[in-house]
Design a protein around this motif. Structure first.
Motif, PDB file in Angstrom:
ATOM      1  N   ASN A  98       0.809  -1.217   0.000  1.00 20.35           N
ATOM      2  CA  ASN A  98       0.000   0.000   0.000  1.00 20.35           C
ATOM      3  C   ASN A  98       0.845   1.271   0.000  1.00 20.35           C
ATOM      4  O   ASN A  98       0.359   2.347   0.292  1.00 20.35           O
ATOM      5  N   ASN A 167      -8.893   5.607   2.201  1.00 17.07           N
ATOM      6  CA  ASN A 167      -8.379   6.929   1.813  1.00 17.07           C
ATOM      7  C   ASN A 167      -7.010   6.873   1.155  1.00 17.07           C
ATOM      8  O   ASN A 167      -6.712   7.631   0.234  1.00 17.07           O
ATOM      9  N   ARG A 168      -6.142   5.965   1.620  1.00 15.35           N
ATOM     10  CA  ARG A 168      -4.830   5.835   0.981  1.00 15.35           C
ATOM     11  C   ARG A 168      -4.994   5.366  -0.469  1.00 15.35           C
ATOM     12  O   ARG A 168      -4.325   5.870  -1.382  1.00 15.35           O
ATOM     13  N   ASN A 169      -5.891   4.413  -0.683  1.00 14.69           N
ATOM     14  CA  ASN A 169      -6.136   3.949  -2.046  1.00 14.69           C
ATOM     15  C   ASN A 169      -6.736   5.061  -2.904  1.00 14.69           C
ATOM     16  O   ASN A 169      -6.414   5.185  -4.092  1.00 14.69           O
ATOM     17  N   SER A 171      -6.123   8.239  -2.548  1.00 12.55           N
ATOM     18  CA  SER A 171      -5.043   9.168  -2.889  1.00 12.55           C
ATOM     19  C   SER A 171      -4.226   8.626  -4.058  1.00 12.55           C
ATOM     20  O   SER A 171      -3.812   9.389  -4.944  1.00 12.55           O
TER      21      SER A 171
END
Length: 308
Positions: A98, A167-169, A171
């Protein structure tokens, strides 16, 4: 295969069950932390139609990153190799699955490979369809066809958790859009990705996927669903990138094309011979099943099925 008939699969599984205590179930996605950390199931299928199963091989779990190899197959069928790999690389990243670090710092800009999240999101955006729902339905039908199980479906509790905490995905998706890697709507691509990771399977289902790859894209009915040239790409990327940033060590110790997921699954392929499905949700620090990895080390040593 005669050697498998004499193997005490239950004994090999129980020998390695102790390793479940060395891992932890994933907890960064709601509902994943409800998995039993002591669960351990194995299913092995050969080309003659024999099945060898032990432990919790029928317990359902979400496929997570193992889905990346199935989606990549369909994206390659839809778009061709040249287009797909113009947007996603083929090299191991050496970073966690990730990680977003190399997207901006690398001169290449595109994700290193389709097995990390950034690459998988880009691949999910390539599935053809009229809209997001149509794209995912095509993908789900493809999963069902190659695993030969029409009951396979999404665990919607996991899907909602994936979407709400992704949220990381997100971004990564918007960065890829800004670089021209993703065409079309980012949220549509992300929704396909979150749903594919939330597909619910068993160790038997992923053993069937492994067997499909061992047969070079042919189902038990004899239908060539995916051409060999695509299957070769999939197995190569599994070998070099399939176990996150522990892929090199796994290749040395086990030597089989494999793909793990943080739901606790591992699919492995003995080309031309076997498909192996494992479920053991206690994970190591890299996101791989601890007991599943140890089982495969023993299995490869016993039968010397290593590719290299």
């Amino acid at each position: 295969m005669e050697a498998l008939k004499t193997m005490d699969l239950n004994a090999l599984l129980e020998k390695n069950r102790a390793f479940t205590s060395l891992g932890k179930v994933a907890n960064y996605i709601p509902e994943l932390d409800k998995a039993n950390p002591n669960a351990f199931g194995v299913c092995i299928m050969d080309l003659e139609g024999n099945e060898y199963c032990a432990g919790e091989c029928n317990e359902k779990f979400t496929i997570q990153s193992i889905s990346k190899i199935v989606t990549l197959m369909l994206a390659l069928l839809d778009n061709g190799k040249e287009y797909v790999f113009s947007k996603v690389g083929m090299e191991p990243s050496g970073d966690p699955f990730n990680s977003i670090r190399k997207l901006e710092t690398s001169s290449r800009k595109k994700p290193y490979n389709p097995m990390i999240n950034a690459g998988a999101i880009a691949v999910s955006s390539m599935i053809k369809g009229d809209d997001g729902r149509d794209k995912f339905n095509r993908l789900l039908d493809f999963f069902r066809k190659i695993m030969e199980d029409d009951s396979i479906d999404v665990n919607y509790k996991i899907y909602i958790g994936e979407s709400e905490t992704g949220n990381r995905n997100r971004s990564m998706g918007y960065f890829l859009k800004s670089e021209g890697i993703i065409k079309g709507e980012v949220e549509e691509a992300l929704d396909v990705y979150f749903k594919q990771c939330s597909i619910e399977v068993t160790a038997k289902n992923i053993a069937k996927l492994g067997l499909f790859l061992a047969r070079n894209g042919v189902t038990s009915t004899g239908e060539q669903v995916v051409p060999y040239k695509i299957i070769r790409i999939i197995k190569t990327l599994m070998f070099t990138c399939g176990m996150y940033d522990k892929s090199g060590e796994f290749a040395v110790k086990v030597g089989l094309p494999s793909k793990s997921g943080v739901g606790g699954g591992i699919v492995s392929v003995v080309p031309g011979k076997l498909g192996i499905g494992i479920y053991a949700p206690a994970l190591d620090e890299k996101g791989n099943s601890v007991a599943g990895t140890k089982f495969l080390e023993d299995f490869a040593e016993m039968f010397d099925f290593r590719v290299l």
